[in-house]
Design a protein around this motif. Structure first.
Motif, mmCIF file in Angstrom:
data_model
loop_
_atom_site.group_PDB
_atom_site.id
_atom_site.type_symbol
_atom_site.label_atom_id
_atom_site.label_comp_id
_atom_site.label_asym_id
_atom_site.label_seq_id
_atom_site.Cartn_x
_atom_site.Cartn_y
_atom_site.Cartn_z
ATOM 1 N N GLY A 160 0.891 -1.321 -0.138
ATOM 2 C CA GLY A 160 -0.012 -0.035 -0.134
ATOM 3 C C GLY A 160 0.903 1.254 0.017
ATOM 4 O O GLY A 160 0.623 1.974 -0.775
ATOM 5 N N THR A 161 1.528 1.446 0.960
ATOM 6 C CA THR A 161 2.543 2.809 1.165
ATOM 7 C C THR A 161 3.286 2.832 -0.081
ATOM 8 O O THR A 161 3.801 3.910 -0.424
ATOM 9 C CB THR A 161 3.322 2.830 2.295
ATOM 10 O OG1 THR A 161 3.912 1.360 2.556
ATOM 11 C CG2 THR A 161 2.403 2.804 3.595
ATOM 12 N N SER A 162 3.924 1.579 -0.803
ATOM 13 C CA SER A 162 4.829 1.803 -1.687
ATOM 14 C C SER A 162 4.004 2.258 -3.116
ATOM 15 O O SER A 162 4.773 3.117 -3.670
ATOM 16 C CB SER A 162 5.568 0.410 -2.238
ATOM 17 O OG SER A 162 4.810 -0.716 -2.412
ATOM 18 N N ILE A 163 2.873 1.762 -3.431
ATOM 19 C CA ILE A 163 2.217 2.412 -4.450
ATOM 20 C C ILE A 163 1.804 3.704 -4.346
ATOM 21 O O ILE A 163 1.758 4.456 -5.124
ATOM 22 C CB ILE A 163 1.222 1.408 -4.773
ATOM 23 C CG1 ILE A 163 0.460 1.783 -6.021
ATOM 24 C CG2 ILE A 163 0.013 1.496 -3.636
ATOM 25 C CD1 ILE A 163 1.279 1.119 -7.062
ATOM 26 N N MET A 164 1.517 4.071 -3.053
ATOM 27 C CA MET A 164 1.361 5.613 -2.705
ATOM 28 C C MET A 164 2.379 6.418 -2.967
ATOM 29 O O MET A 164 2.399 7.472 -3.588
ATOM 30 C CB MET A 164 0.531 5.825 -1.261
ATOM 31 C CG MET A 164 -0.800 5.409 -1.387
ATOM 32 S SD MET A 164 -1.329 5.767 0.396
ATOM 33 C CE MET A 164 -1.178 7.608 0.400
ATOM 34 N N MET A 165 3.555 6.153 -2.614
ATOM 35 C CA MET A 165 4.869 6.776 -2.594
ATOM 36 C C MET A 165 5.149 6.863 -4.132
ATOM 37 O O MET A 165 5.705 7.931 -4.770
ATOM 38 C CB MET A 165 5.993 6.091 -2.069
ATOM 39 C CG MET A 165 5.942 6.219 -0.439
ATOM 40 S SD MET A 165 6.397 7.798 0.158
ATOM 41 C CE MET A 165 8.166 8.077 -0.688
ATOM 42 N N LEU A 166 5.011 5.695 -4.744
ATOM 43 C CA LEU A 166 5.487 5.748 -6.316
ATOM 44 C C LEU A 166 4.518 6.705 -7.098
ATOM 45 O O LEU A 166 4.932 7.302 -7.934
ATOM 46 C CB LEU A 166 5.089 4.270 -6.672
ATOM 47 C CG LEU A 166 5.315 3.934 -8.457
ATOM 48 C CD1 LEU A 166 6.839 4.474 -8.794
ATOM 49 C CD2 LEU A 166 4.896 2.627 -8.866
ATOM 50 N N LEU A 167 3.087 6.635 -7.019
ATOM 51 C CA LEU A 167 2.240 7.290 -7.728
ATOM 52 C C LEU A 167 2.416 8.885 -7.319
ATOM 53 O O LEU A 167 2.343 9.831 -8.171
ATOM 54 C CB LEU A 167 1.012 7.098 -7.461
ATOM 55 C CG LEU A 167 0.487 5.701 -8.195
ATOM 56 C CD1 LEU A 167 -1.002 5.279 -7.565
ATOM 57 C CD2 LEU A 167 0.493 5.951 -9.579
ATOM 58 N N GLY A 168 2.872 9.181 -6.097
ATOM 59 C CA GLY A 168 3.102 10.571 -5.433
ATOM 60 C C GLY A 168 4.477 11.118 -6.483
ATOM 61 O O GLY A 168 4.536 12.280 -6.702
ATOM 62 N N GLU A 169 5.380 10.292 -6.460
ATOM 63 C CA GLU A 169 6.479 10.423 -7.335
ATOM 64 C C GLU A 169 6.341 10.575 -8.864
ATOM 65 O O GLU A 169 6.880 11.846 -9.289
ATOM 66 C CB GLU A 169 7.639 9.506 -7.117
ATOM 67 C CG GLU A 169 8.170 9.479 -5.784
ATOM 68 C CD GLU A 169 9.092 8.101 -5.199
ATOM 69 O OE1 GLU A 169 9.350 7.924 -4.388
ATOM 70 O OE2 GLU A 169 8.943 7.184 -6.264
ATOM 71 N N MET A 170 5.237 9.989 -9.127
ATOM 72 C CA MET A 170 5.003 10.268 -10.580
ATOM 73 C C MET A 170 4.438 11.457 -10.898
ATOM 74 O O MET A 170 4.496 12.123 -11.859
ATOM 75 C CB MET A 170 3.865 9.092 -10.910
ATOM 76 C CG MET A 170 4.505 7.714 -11.056
ATOM 77 S SD MET A 170 6.291 7.480 -12.057
ATOM 78 C CE MET A 170 7.543 7.681 -11.011
#
Length: 401
Positions: free
Chosen positions: A376-386
């Motif tokens: 969960g947190t990794s997909i949120m971080m990834l999309l935030g970075e995108m």
């Protein structure tokens, strides 16, 4: 009313990003996310059924929730002017250090004794401080290199402890200190893959800065020597990592234990053939590939979508990285350019290493596949970075919608 008007006047309009975002990059992100969610559901539902009281949708529902939250974060991040992140570089780095120290002090989650990688938020989720550290290192180096790019690429000198030295050498030593100290803290978590990733991000960001090739030649020599020493003497690694080196070198090593996941991942890849067995029809996800929705999800992708489907996904990753670089190279601001290229590199490098591990090209180091692996947190971080890259694209000299 007067107080509300005063609050509105305090919002600096310069911090709100203007203009259209890069649609090709946005489409690539959404396509990878959609395929990733579909394959995560397909890979996880059998495992979920037997490990979550018959709830086959447990992981998918959680991943979908965090993906939606991540899309909101991506949109909000894309609406913030990239200049606003300059002021956050040092605080982000200090916060990552604090969290990396805190996670070593806190007790490890149940079932993961000895692995201090996660901070538990009771009743909500867990997150890995190393994910924040990755972003913090890229942010810090993008800002500092951007501010000192001219000095790094010249023969300027700076004063350091009452003596002069070349600015390029001073800044390289400074970045080495930041990267190696971050890697050291992550390594203490028993998180070898995270250590490798941050080290590689740091090296690549330094290469973007334009430092002398002698630094990188020296670094390659040192890393080659260290890798050779590790391969020949796995006992210098943490206890949990040693069998993985043995299993990588000896394909017959412990087939019912350490090699189990890798062997069954290879069976899955081989079973897929050219066109795959179809979405939902994988046999290896039926409790053969351990936790198939995590680091080894690419093996299920290969089995269900075949060589052609896997190749299309790899092409999509390459296209995403290329478009991120394209955005960065068409941005005049050095900080924005380095940030876009650094974040794009993170996605591409992590995907490449994950695929190399799943195909047994590299030892099993537990690297997740961006947009696909459960977390969960990794997909949120990834999309935030995108979202940061999309915000930068609003000011890039490229054709936009």
């Amino acid at each position: 009313m007067p107080n509300e008007a005063k609050q509105k006047r305090r919002i600096d309009p310069k911090l709100i990003a203007r203009g259209g975002m890069d649609i090709p990059f946005l489409v690539l992100v959404l396509v990878l996310l959609t395929i990733g969610l579909t394959m995560m559901f397909s890979a996880s539902y059998t495992y979920c059924y037997y490990n979550n009281n018959g709830d086959s949708l447990y992981y998918f529902k959680r991943q979908l929730f965090f993906a939606i939250a991540g899309l909101v974060a991506m949109f909000l991040a894309s609406k913030v002017h990239y200049a606003a992140y300059r002021a956050l570089t040092k605080p982000a780095l200090l916060l990552s250090y604090a969290l990396l120290v805190l996670v070593l002090i806190l007790p490890a989650p149940a079932g993961f004794e000895g692995f201090h990688r996660w901070i538990v938020i009771p009743g909500v989720t867990t997150f890995q401080p190393s994910e924040i550290a990755k972003l913090a290192v890229i942010l810090y180096m993008a800002k500092d290199v951007g501010d000192n790019y001219r000095a790094i690429n010249s023969d300027e000198k700076v004063k350091f402890r009452d003596r002069e030295m070349l600015a390029k050498n001073y800044f390289m030593c400074k970045y080495l200190l930041v990267v190696l100290s971050t890697c050291g803290l992550i390594y203490l978590e028993n998180h070898v893959s995270g250590t490798i990733l941050v080290l590689l991000f740091g090296i690549i960001m330094a290469w973007f800065a334009g430092f002398d090739n002698k630094w990188f030649i020296g670094g390659i020599v040192i890393l080659t020597v260290l890798a050779t020493i590790v391969i020949l003497n796995p006992t210098i690694l943490p206890a949990h990592a040693q069998p993985r080196i043995y299993a990588w070198l000896d394909k017959d090593y412990d087939p019912q234990g350490v090699r189990w996941q890798t062997n069954n991942a290879l069976y899955a890849i081989g079973s897929g053939g050219l066109f795959g067995v179809g979405i939902g029809n994988s046999k290896q996800k039926q409790l053969y590939v351990s936790e198939p929705m995590n680091d080894f999800i690419f093996s299920i992708v290969c089995e269900e979508l075949g060589v052609i489907g896997a190749a299309i996904i790899m092409i999509l990753f390459v296209a995403l990285v290329w478009r991120g670089f394209y955005i960065g190279l068409h941005t005049r601001d050095k900080f924005a350019a380095l940030l876009a290229m650094g974040l794009s590199t993170q996605v591409g490098l992590q995907a490449a290493l994950n695929i190399a591990v799943v195909t047994d090209v590299l030892p099993n180091t537990g690297i997740s596949l961006p947009f696909f692996s459960y977390g969960g947190t990794s997909i949120m971080m990834l999309l935030g970075e995108m979202g940061l890259i999309l915000g930068i694209s609003r000011y890039a000299n490229i054709k936009k919608a």
